[in-house]
Enzyme design. Sequence first.
Site, PDB file in Angstrom:
ATOM      1  N   ASP A  53       0.848  -1.192   0.000  1.00  0.00           N
ATOM      2  CA  ASP A  53       0.000   0.000   0.000  1.00  0.00           C
ATOM      3  C   ASP A  53       0.881   1.237   0.000  1.00  0.00           C
ATOM      4  OD1 ASP A  53      -1.889   1.956   0.283  1.00  0.00           O
ATOM      5  OD2 ASP A  53      -2.697   1.230   2.195  1.00  0.00           O
TER       6      ASP A  53
ATOM      7  N   ASP B 226      -1.443   5.969  -6.423  1.00  0.00           N
ATOM      8  CA  ASP B 226      -1.821   5.026  -5.371  1.00  0.00           C
ATOM      9  C   ASP B 226      -1.909   3.611  -5.929  1.00  0.00           C
ATOM     10  OD1 ASP B 226      -2.719   4.227  -2.790  1.00  0.00           O
ATOM     11  OD2 ASP B 226      -4.775   4.193  -3.548  1.00  0.00           O
TER      12      ASP B 226
END
Length: 474
Positions: A152, A354
């Site tokens: 992440d 992201d």
Amino acid sequence: MSLAAILVTMLQLALCSIAVATNSFPDFQLLNVNETLTGTKMFKPHGLSETDDHRGKWNLKLVHRDKLLSPNDSSTLHNHGRRFHARMQRDVKRVASLLRRLPGNGTHDGDAAYEVNDFGSDVVSGMDQGSGEYFVRIGVGSPPRSQYMVIDSGSDIVWVQCQPCNQCYRQSDPVFDPANSASFAGVSCGSSVCDRIENSGCNAGRYCRYEVMYGDGSYTKGTLALETLTFGRTVVKNVAIGCGHVNRGMFIGAAGLLGLGGGSMSLVGQLGGQTGGAFSYCLVSRGTDASGSLVFGRGAMPVGATWVPLLRNPRAPSFYYVGLSGLGVGGVRVPISEDVFRLTELGYGGVVMDTGTAVTRLPSSAYNPFRDAFITQTANLPRASKVSIFDTCYNLSGFVSVRVPTVSFYFSGGPVLTLPARNFLIPVDDMGTFCFAFAPSGSGLSIIGNIQQEGIQISFDGANGFVGFGPNVC
């Protein structure tokens, strides 16, 4: 275009997706419909091999979550439409989670700041495990227990589910038991590490307690510890990790989360001088049997990449912001004000890269003209009804391939990233329905998602403040 020009165009697209000069990329390219649909049906799950260390890099395998599916789970395994809709449901929650962590959008998720050669791993896609999209496999503890970890880039915590597990979700590997690790050491309440974590506290008056609440309702709670992590043959000692005894959320399949965000509590931040704040990844394309990679260290920084400055938002230090100035369709820049993408001094707006968000989100004032330009240049393709979060879809059943306009990101300072066709026109079922893989964000924030990043080598040079695209394809 002449036959020779078409052949040159196809060769350029096969070799690289980057165009530095604003007029050096082709206006159109071919999307192989049959090949893309075949990839959604011929999915073969498999395990994740160990990491490879070479040429001074820590090189880990990176795979999509689909590859962790059990072959017995045929209801989801062979149903691309079901996998797609589940992925979009997770994606909506992911975006909502990111927005809540930004100024004016709710409370922060609890990630905090803190400080701790080159190395890497393959990355697998975790699309249908119920958690983040991409997984790596690392060793935790001494002796090392192999665990699947969600990567992440928007989070600054490294954590695993731990015994005793008062509340745990389902994971592929046995839950980590710190009692079986010779290197596990709880962080004391008075430690400076504990002081740097939001929502920290004291457990039984001795050990630091942590809580991380994610905006989608997921959370992990437990004890902060120093532990040894193993990446292939590379052993890293005294990494601050969360040992989660109470966990819930979209992490099913993985043992925990490997935070790669821009803050000092992330794995990148903790490694500090060992890697120079540098890492690179290649996200595997959907429907292929290949693995991507996640590589840490200065040796991972490629020669010949197109470099774009990273922007910092002090109010959201975990996020990697880039300067985007515009969008292009078919070699023509869409008339959108650069202010739409600007990161303000107060921390609003901007463009975040992201790994956890699948579909690129754009403010409506950018998305609408961008989408309309694409529709205008695809007027010859049969339209289909909207699907999930996508309002621009096409019925390509019966087509072998279709000619589509190029889609490009214009970055501040001049570089242009032109996407492969499969990164912006994606199948949403097994029947030939393809959709334009962008969506309005509902806020001033833009997010470049992992679908648009697939197949492109992406490198972060945190020490010098740059992100690089290419020169290699994955």
